[in-house]
Design a protein around this motif. Structure first.
Motif, PDB file in Angstrom:
ATOM      1  N   ASN A 142       0.662  -1.169  -0.226  1.00  0.00           N
ATOM      2  CA  ASN A 142      -0.040   0.022   0.130  1.00  0.00           C
ATOM      3  C   ASN A 142       0.840   1.311  -0.056  1.00  0.00           C
ATOM      4  OD1 ASN A 142      -2.321  -1.625   0.242  1.00  0.00           O
ATOM      5  ND2 ASN A 142      -2.488  -1.368   2.358  1.00  0.00           N
ATOM      6  N   GLY A 143       2.406   1.308  -0.140  1.00  0.00           N
ATOM      7  CA  GLY A 143       3.033   2.365  -0.233  1.00  0.00           C
ATOM      8  C   GLY A 143       3.130   3.046   1.180  1.00  0.00           C
ATOM      9  N   LEU A 144       2.823   2.392   2.185  1.00  0.00           N
ATOM     10  CA  LEU A 144       3.046   2.832   3.485  1.00  0.00           C
ATOM     11  C   LEU A 144       4.568   3.413   3.901  1.00  0.00           C
ATOM     12  CD1 LEU A 144       0.793   0.339   5.509  1.00  0.00           C
ATOM     13  CD2 LEU A 144       0.244   2.689   5.334  1.00  0.00           C
ATOM     14  N   GLY A 145       4.601   4.233   4.699  1.00  0.00           N
ATOM     15  CA  GLY A 145       6.043   4.724   5.094  1.00  0.00           C
ATOM     16  C   GLY A 145       6.042   6.158   5.620  1.00  0.00           C
ATOM     17  N   GLU A 146       7.513   6.611   6.012  1.00  0.00           N
ATOM     18  CA  GLU A 146       7.461   7.937   6.421  1.00  0.00           C
ATOM     19  C   GLU A 146       6.856   8.867   5.650  1.00  0.00           C
ATOM     20  OE1 GLU A 146       9.063   9.233   9.239  1.00  0.00           O
ATOM     21  OE2 GLU A 146      10.482   7.699   9.879  1.00  0.00           O
ATOM     22  N   ARG A 147       6.395   9.933   6.282  1.00  0.00           N
ATOM     23  CA  ARG A 147       5.777  11.216   5.265  1.00  0.00           C
ATOM     24  C   ARG A 147       4.656  10.673   4.301  1.00  0.00           C
ATOM     25  NH1 ARG A 147      11.014  11.148   5.274  1.00  0.00           N
ATOM     26  NH2 ARG A 147      10.938  11.427   2.842  1.00  0.00           N
ATOM     27  N   ALA A 148       5.125  10.904   3.049  1.00  0.00           N
ATOM     28  CA  ALA A 148       4.186  10.693   1.952  1.00  0.00           C
ATOM     29  C   ALA A 148       4.289   8.991   1.561  1.00  0.00           C
ATOM     30  CB  ALA A 148       4.398  11.414   0.843  1.00  0.00           C
TER      31      ALA A 148
END
Length: 388
Positions: free
Chosen positions: A230-236
């Protein structure tokens, strides 16, 4: 001959750094086993020195996972590396991921050091890690904003010290795809021992370019992509796993492939969203609720004649429930006829012409016309006396 791109999943480490997404060991272990079943090559299980919980998670995942490489993150600090090695001692395929910032922003502001000092620390970190495991990955943090000539010196030195993978992160999501691709190409052409290691793309999405940059990187010669569900991660967020996997699958002419079982993408996306309590945006590529929905009349008509007119991916290929014809005020007669047919009505073209006017009145009142609305329209129409 086609070449494999290794998928390095960091959902459990970088993805978990999203505020409010902290996972306990049991949740991490469940997701790690599902990531292994998905077919990812490397699972970054955590940052062992950061907390007792992370240490325990890396240890338990190391015990349970049989096929994927298990990776633990560390800074270029001896204690970090020793703790990571301890957490990984049960792993069948352990990897220590160590590194340091290489851009002048990091060297001066963060470390108050010189380029030569950072180069020495990088080499030392790899040598420490190499004492514990054969598979050592080095990250050159903020490589996206690092001078290419200096970056090439660092990459050459850490490979000489024993790094098997060198991570070229666009930590701030700054690069354009052309710039990131050129950076990887520069390293492929200017690091004499680059054939002794794999270059890895770790791109962030601050400008919405993480997927494009990662693809530019592998086209230029990198052979590992670091990404999250899902493209999770820091900031964007980080590079989205499902996006890069499907880009490579769709564009076979690139001659690159992964071992990911794409039919698991949607189910695992939903599980990660539920476990980490972060809903997937509706229009998210591949796994969003609207990824295979059609509401415009022009699109619906084309899709119903041939799905390839508006869908380049078969929903079943990524484990989605199927294409959806959504009825709105933008929908046309062919979509209306299709939906009536699906719920059991055999209306003629003339019937649909009459029903369409009533349908538009409902559609103007509601955002979406549901199945129950269609039944009511059909009953009202069928109850009308026939015109002699």
């Amino acid at each position: 001959m086609d070449q494999q791109v290794f998928i390095f999943d960091t959902t459990l480490r970088d993805g978990e750094q999203v505020p409010g997404c902290k996972l306990n060991t049991k949740e991490k272990l469940t997701l790690a086993l599902h990531l292994e079943a998905l077919g990812v090559d490397i699972i970054e299980a955590g940052f062992p020195i950061s907390s007792p919980g992370d240490f325990e998670s890396v240890t338990e995942i190391s015990k349970a996972v049989k096929n994927a490489t298990i990776c633990g993150l560390s800074r270029a600090v001896q204690k970090d590396i020793e703790v990571a090695a301890e957490a990984l001692k049960f792993a069948k395929r352990p990897r220590i991921h160590t590194g340091i910032g290489t851009s002048d922003y990091h060297i001066k502001a963060k470390f108050n050091a010189t380029r030569d000092e950072i180069l020495a620390r990088a080499v030392q970190a790899v040598k420490w890690a190499k004492n514990f495991v054969d598979d050592v990955e080095f990250y050159a943090e903020d490589a996206g904003r690092t001078d290419n000539e200096y970056l090439a010196r660092v990459v050459e030195a850490v490979i000489k010290a024993g790094a098997t993978v060198v991570n070229i992160p666009d930590t701030t999501g700054y690069c354009l795809p052309q710039q990131y691709g050129e950076k990887i190409a520069y390293l492929m052409n200017n690091v004499p021992n680059v054939d002794k290691a794999i270059l890895s793309c770790h791109c962030h999405n601050d400008l919405g370019l993480a997927t494009a940059n990662s693809i530019a990187g592998v086209v230029a010669g990198a052979r590992q992509i670091e990404c999250t569900i899902n493209g999770l991660g820091e900031r964007a967020g980080n590079t989205s796993l499902e996006e890069v996997v499907m880009v490579l699958k769709q564009h076979k002419h690139l001659g690159l492939y992964t071992h990911v079982n794409t039919k698991m993408l949607n189910p695992l996306s939903r599980e990660v969203a539920d476990t980490m309590r972060v809903p997937v945006q509706l229009n998210k590529a591949i796994v969003g609720a609207n990824a295979f929905s059609h509401s415009s009349g022009i699109h619906q008509d084309g899709f119903l004649k041939d799905s390839l007119t508006y869908e380049i991916i078969n929903p079943e290929e990524v484990g989605a429930e199927g294409s959806k014809i959504v009825l709105t005020a933008r929908s046309g007669r062919s979509a209306l006829a299709h939906r009536f047919q699906k719920i059991g009505y055999a209306f003629t073209r003339n019937d649909i012409d009459v029903l369409y006017e009533s349908f538009l009145q409902v559609a103007d009142r509601k955002k979406e016309v549901e199945e129950e609305d269609l039944h009511q329209l059909a009953k009202a129409y069928q109850a009308e006396p026939a015109i002699a």
